[in-house]
Write a protein that holds these residues in place. Structure first.
Motif, PDB file in Angstrom:
ATOM      1  N   PRO A 251      -9.541  10.569 -11.838  1.00  0.00           N
ATOM      2  CA  PRO A 251      -9.548  11.670 -13.082  1.00  0.00           C
ATOM      3  C   PRO A 251     -10.946  11.149 -13.534  1.00  0.00           C
ATOM      4  O   PRO A 251     -11.487  12.126 -14.003  1.00  0.00           O
ATOM      5  CB  PRO A 251      -8.488  11.155 -13.866  1.00  0.00           C
ATOM      6  N   ALA A 252     -11.411  10.033 -13.777  1.00  0.00           N
ATOM      7  CA  ALA A 252     -12.736   9.581 -14.285  1.00  0.00           C
ATOM      8  C   ALA A 252     -13.826  10.271 -13.357  1.00  0.00           C
ATOM      9  O   ALA A 252     -14.880  10.840 -14.222  1.00  0.00           O
ATOM     10  CB  ALA A 252     -12.888   8.047 -14.372  1.00  0.00           C
TER      11      ALA A 252
ATOM     12  N   ASN B 219      -6.494  17.436 -26.505  1.00  0.00           N
ATOM     13  CA  ASN B 219      -6.887  16.151 -25.968  1.00  0.00           C
ATOM     14  C   ASN B 219      -5.738  15.345 -26.112  1.00  0.00           C
ATOM     15  O   ASN B 219      -5.551  14.234 -25.116  1.00  0.00           O
ATOM     16  CB  ASN B 219      -8.055  15.729 -26.797  1.00  0.00           C
TER      17      ASN B 219
ATOM     18  N   ALA C 219     -14.515  11.631 -27.034  1.00  0.00           N
ATOM     19  CA  ALA C 219     -13.867  12.931 -26.756  1.00  0.00           C
ATOM     20  C   ALA C 219     -13.636  13.770 -27.989  1.00  0.00           C
ATOM     21  O   ALA C 219     -13.739  15.091 -28.059  1.00  0.00           O
ATOM     22  CB  ALA C 219     -12.601  12.712 -25.702  1.00  0.00           C
TER      23      ALA C 219
ATOM     24  N   LYS D 113     -22.366  14.023 -24.971  1.00  0.00           N
ATOM     25  CA  LYS D 113     -22.276  14.138 -23.500  1.00  0.00           C
ATOM     26  C   LYS D 113     -22.676  13.166 -22.766  1.00  0.00           C
ATOM     27  O   LYS D 113     -21.786  12.475 -21.872  1.00  0.00           O
ATOM     28  CB  LYS D 113     -22.954  15.459 -23.224  1.00  0.00           C
TER      29      LYS D 113
ATOM     30  N   GLN E 233     -13.848  14.006 -14.197  1.00  0.00           N
ATOM     31  CA  GLN E 233     -14.376  14.452 -15.574  1.00  0.00           C
ATOM     32  C   GLN E 233     -15.915  14.165 -15.494  1.00  0.00           C
ATOM     33  O   GLN E 233     -16.855  14.936 -16.116  1.00  0.00           O
ATOM     34  CB  GLN E 233     -13.842  13.460 -16.553  1.00  0.00           C
TER      35      GLN E 233
ATOM     36  N   ASP F 115     -17.059   7.558 -18.256  1.00  0.00           N
ATOM     37  CA  ASP F 115     -16.523   7.974 -17.108  1.00  0.00           C
ATOM     38  C   ASP F 115     -16.938   7.083 -16.181  1.00  0.00           C
ATOM     39  O   ASP F 115     -16.224   6.552 -15.274  1.00  0.00           O
ATOM     40  CB  ASP F 115     -16.743   9.338 -16.642  1.00  0.00           C
TER      41      ASP F 115
ATOM     42  N   LEU G 281     -17.474  17.244 -13.772  1.00  0.00           N
ATOM     43  CA  LEU G 281     -17.208  18.525 -14.749  1.00  0.00           C
ATOM     44  C   LEU G 281     -18.330  18.303 -16.101  1.00  0.00           C
ATOM     45  O   LEU G 281     -18.659  19.572 -16.477  1.00  0.00           O
ATOM     46  CB  LEU G 281     -15.922  18.813 -15.040  1.00  0.00           C
ATOM     47  N   MET G 282     -18.144  17.304 -16.700  1.00  0.00           N
ATOM     48  CA  MET G 282     -19.087  16.901 -17.632  1.00  0.00           C
ATOM     49  C   MET G 282     -20.598  17.473 -17.433  1.00  0.00           C
ATOM     50  O   MET G 282     -21.312  17.807 -18.402  1.00  0.00           O
ATOM     51  CB  MET G 282     -19.280  15.407 -18.191  1.00  0.00           C
TER      52      MET G 282
END
Length: 521
Positions: free
Chosen positions: A130-131, A95, A75, A31, A134, A38, A137-138
């Motif tokens: 998008p980075a 993915n 990922a 994680k 993410q 990101d 959300l991560m």
């Protein structure tokens, strides 16, 4: 030269990011590694969008490369370690689909921004969104349960596993994890002092690295990124003169790649990794052989260079190499374009396959050619076989994407022992990006030196070698718990008849007796 440097810096950054990513994965967790990736990607996108000179643009590309390289190996690993065995392949394939779908979407976004002020800044800057999404959300997702267990945080790992598996399966998974960690302790905690020599001394790791790294190298050396990076160029080499048409056909190429990833999601846990690889490579070999034959025929039937057609233009428009050649009467379009990068071919206005003119290649002369209702060619020659080349490219992508496009990442996310999974995954991803850089930088030089036909033939021969490698070196990991794969590598013999079901597959693979039979595969 500056353009090549800017493009290649992202791949160079990805090499470093993949190498560092392996260490980060084992030290700080999956994680944390994704969050760092990101952040680096977002910073790189911001730097590129606000760059005031080429140096800042290159710096931004390097940061983006760091993030891409790190995420490329982390990922699939994170998804694999947090997935039930029976759908692990499909989830890791998802993915791959999202990556190829993102490539397709990026083409559409770039087309949308072509008429916007500051076009390239928008194109590069929007990649940071998008980075950022993410990253947010991560923060809501848990760490990999297998990494947590290895770090002594058993209760956290058990809580996460209970959300993934049924109560009966949880105990089986925990017992397998316990055995893996106990083996690490028995081996004097070699994971705390990892080096390449010690890795290769461990049988399971050595076999895993051979299979995993080999797949990553062959994924690139069968030529996929020459198609993805240079699809518009290849289309022009096939005789499509219009840049706009070539770009639109490149969009189709990206769409087919995304479609192939969907096929992988459906079949990966039904047919198995090895069978999908073999089918994929067989199709790739056939497609590359077909492309080689098409480009050979296109070269053999290249339109002639006509003295009268060339003389229709001003004397100072003529290509110097053609003007000074003693055998100019035998020249054709291919000879004209290969003579010098500064030469171009203006096709006959009546029929592009009739003799045309060999001229200097610049915007002024190109416009002069268009003024006579002729087509201008600077990379490939007019050909009646152009549509066959497009068919060959489509077949290549449709065969490559479901197998060689996704399976190497799946195998590398599940084939290594827990204690070495991060560093080995980093080694494999680094090998992939280095191979990517080599192939991407050499493709255009190869086509100029030996011709497009021979270049595709070289990739075809490499694909045959890759097929043999898969048959000999890669085990089948379909439906097996990750810890069980380590036992297979420990006692593995060759399993050439991969199309036959193993005993555990026939009976569902639910009991330990059947799993024990797998260890001799």
């Amino acid at each position: 030269m500056k353009k090549e440097c800017i493009v290649s810096m992202a791949v160079a950054g990805a090499i470093i990011g993949a190498a560092i990513g392996g260490w980060l994965n084992d030290k700080f967790g999956r994680k944390s590694a994704i969050l760092i990736a990101d952040f680096l990607f977002f910073v790189g996108a911001v730097i590129m969008a606000s760059a005031i000179n080429s140096a800042l643009l290159i710096l931004g590309r390097v940061f983006v490369g760091f993030g891409v390289g790190m995420a490329s190996m982390t990922a699939p690993l994170y998804i694999s370690e947090a997935s039930p065995a029976k759908i692990r392949g499909a989830l890791v394939s998802t993915n791959g689909f999202l990556i190829t779908a993102g490539q397709f979407l990026s083409y559409l976004i770039n087309l949308a921004f072509t008429k916007a002020p500051g076009t390239w800044r928008w194109m590069l800057g929007v990649a940071g969104l998008p980075a950022l999404l993410q990253f947010i959300l991560m923060l809501l997702l848990p760490e990999s349960p297998r990494w947590l267990y290895r770090k002594g945080r058993q209760e956290e790992a058990k809580t996460i596993l209970r959300n993934i598996y049924s109560s009966e399966q949880v105990e089986v998974e925990i017992q397998a994890l316990k055995e893996s960690v106990d083996n690490e302790i028995e081996e004097n905690k070699v994971s705390e002092n990892i080096n390449l020599f010690k890795l290769c001394q461990t049988k399971t790791v050595r076999r895993g690295l051979i299979a995993g790294v080999g797949l990553q190298i062959f994924q690139q050396f069968v030529g996929i990124n020459t198609v993805m990076y240079y699809s518009s160029t290849i289309i022009q080499l096939a005789g499509i003169a219009s840049n706009q048409t070539a770009l639109l056909l490149s969009l189709v190429t990206a769409g087919l790649n995304a479609f192939g990833s969907i096929v992988s999601i459906y079949f990966i846990d039904r047919t198995g990794r090895k069978k999908l690889l073999v089918i994929s490579l067989c199709g790739v070999v056939i497609s590359l052989g077909f492309l080689s034959a098409v480009f050979h025929e296109a070269t053999s039937t290249s339109p002639a260079v006509g003295i009268a057609e060339t003389s229709r233009f001003a004397a100072n428009f003529t290509c110097p190499a053609y003007h000074d050649a003693a055998s100019a009467s035998s020249w054709d379009c291919t000879r004209c374009l290969k003579a010098s990068p500064s030469c171009g071919f203006c096709a006959s206005p009546q029929n592009k396959l009739l003799p045309g003119a060999c001229l200097m290649s610049n915007d002024r002369i190109k416009d002069s050619c268009h003024d006579q209702d002729s087509l201008w060619y600077s990379r490939g020659c007019p050909s009646r076989y152009g549509w066959l080349a497009l068919l060959g490219l489509a077949l290549y992508i449709l065969f490559f994407s479901p197998g060689m496009g996704t399976v190497p990442w799946i195998v590398n996310s599940e084939i290594y022992p827990l204690r070495f999974r991060g560093v080995c995954g980093g080694i494999a991803a680094t090998a992939n990006w280095i191979s990517n850089l080599i192939v991407a930088q050499s493709f255009l030089s190869l086509t100029h030196a030996i011709g497009t036909s021979w270049t595709f033939l070289v990739f075809g021969v490499i694909s045959v070698v890759a097929l043999l490698f898969v048959l000999i070196c890669d085990p089948e990991t379909k439906g097996l718990p990750i810890e069980e794969i380590e036992k297979i590598l420990e006692r593995r013999g060759l399993h050439m008849m991969f199309w036959k079901k193993r005993a555990n597959e026939k009976n569902g693979g639910e009991n330990d007796t059947n799993r024990e039979g797998d260890r001799d595969v």
